[in-house]
Design an enzyme around this catalytic site. Structure first.
Site, PDB file in Angstrom:
ATOM      1  N   HIS A 236       0.820  -1.219   0.000  1.00 58.09           N
ATOM      2  CA  HIS A 236       0.000   0.000   0.000  1.00 58.09           C
ATOM      3  C   HIS A 236       0.854   1.270   0.000  1.00 58.09           C
ATOM      4  O   HIS A 236       0.315   2.374  -0.070  1.00 58.09           O
ATOM      5  CB  HIS A 236      -1.002   0.000   1.170  1.00 58.09           C
TER       6      HIS A 236
ATOM      7  N   ASP B 260       0.032  -7.855   1.723  1.00 54.80           N
ATOM      8  CA  ASP B 260       0.464  -6.456   1.690  1.00 54.80           C
ATOM      9  C   ASP B 260       1.993  -6.339   1.712  1.00 54.80           C
ATOM     10  O   ASP B 260       2.587  -5.897   2.687  1.00 54.80           O
ATOM     11  CB  ASP B 260      -0.160  -5.715   2.879  1.00 54.80           C
TER      12      ASP B 260
ATOM     13  N   SER C 109       4.369   2.209   8.239  1.00 58.38           N
ATOM     14  CA  SER C 109       4.039   1.195   7.229  1.00 58.38           C
ATOM     15  C   SER C 109       5.252   0.736   6.435  1.00 58.38           C
ATOM     16  O   SER C 109       6.090   1.545   6.030  1.00 58.38           O
ATOM     17  CB  SER C 109       3.023   1.758   6.231  1.00 58.38           C
TER      18      SER C 109
END
Length: 250
Positions: free
Chosen positions: A66, A110, A203
């Protein structure tokens, strides 16, 4: 009862999605260059800090899928994210390879490999780390690092790289926290009492257990470090073959 479960699951998905460019709370300033595999992803021509990442070889970085953007650079050998440092190297990303089964809405699979435009120079401040080939057992102590917010829900971003110590959670605890959402591509890590977690801005950063890369920061609750709601990471032990195959074939 079934409808209630659907509503609860939908709410949990909505909470996870609300984080956007996700996710250190309850941590400490890392010793300078103690996490030499840590990468800062920079987006666009302005090199805006976006996500964390991890150096796997002298020309490959792994991060969360992402975190994909049209233009990416990686900064390595960094400690203070806002200053130029003698140890730093900045390299443009030549190719982005997200996992072919990445599901953005569910944050499943992810992970993304980044091939760099040129090889980086390895040394004291820039080193690679190996991806774990076997999954960590519940209770395994791990460390997460990143430049994400150190406060939640009101964000406050640090200048120096932050570290936090967490433990791998059992699958049962992970499913209790996020019913109907957790897959084999995910692993939960945190502490039962809360107060320690990755958060917005972390992230794609590393979850390191026993000197190996076990996970990547992926998603969690909008308010980080809540009791009973651990952070959720891409479970890299289940992607070891894909990672190796992709780097070798590109």
């Amino acid at each position: 009862m079934f409808l209630l479960l659907i509503i609860l699951q939908a709410l949990a998905v909505a909470i996870a999605q609300s984080q956007g460019d996700h996710k250190i709370i309850g941590g400490y300033r890392c010793v300078r260059n103690s996490q030499p595999w840590q990468v800062a992803l920079q987006a666009g021509p302005g090199h805006r800090f976006l996500c964390g990442g991890v150096l796997l070889s002298d020309q490959w970085v792994i991060t969360a899928a992402h975190c994909a953007r049209p233009i990416l650079h990686v900064a390595l050998g960094k400690h203070n994210i806002r200053r130029w440092e003698a140890t730093q190297q900045v390299v443009r990303v030549a190719r982005q390879v997200p996992h072919p089964q990445y599901q953005p809405q569910a944050h499943d699979n992810d992970l993304m490999l980044l091939k760099l435009q040129k090889k980086v120079r390895l040394g004291r401040a820039v080193k690679t780390i190996s991806v774990a080939s076997s999954c960590a057992s519940p209770g395994t102590p791990c460390r997460v690092s990143g430049w994400g917010t150190i406060a939640s829900p009101i964000a406050r971003y640090p200048t120096a790289l932050q570290c936090v110590n967490v433990n791998i959670m059992s699958e049962q605890a992970c499913h209790r926290a996020y019913p109907g959402i957790i897959t084999s591509g995910m692993v939960c890590a945190g502490v039962p009492e809360g107060g320690k977690d990755s958060c917005q801005g972390d992230s794609g950063g590393p979850l390191v257990c026993g000197g190996q890369l076990q996970g990547l920061v992926s998603w969690g609750m909008e308010r980080c470090a809540m009791p009973g709601y651990p952070g959720v990471y891409a479970n890299l032990c289940n992607y070891h073959s894909w990672i190796q195959r992709t780097m070798q074939s590109n």
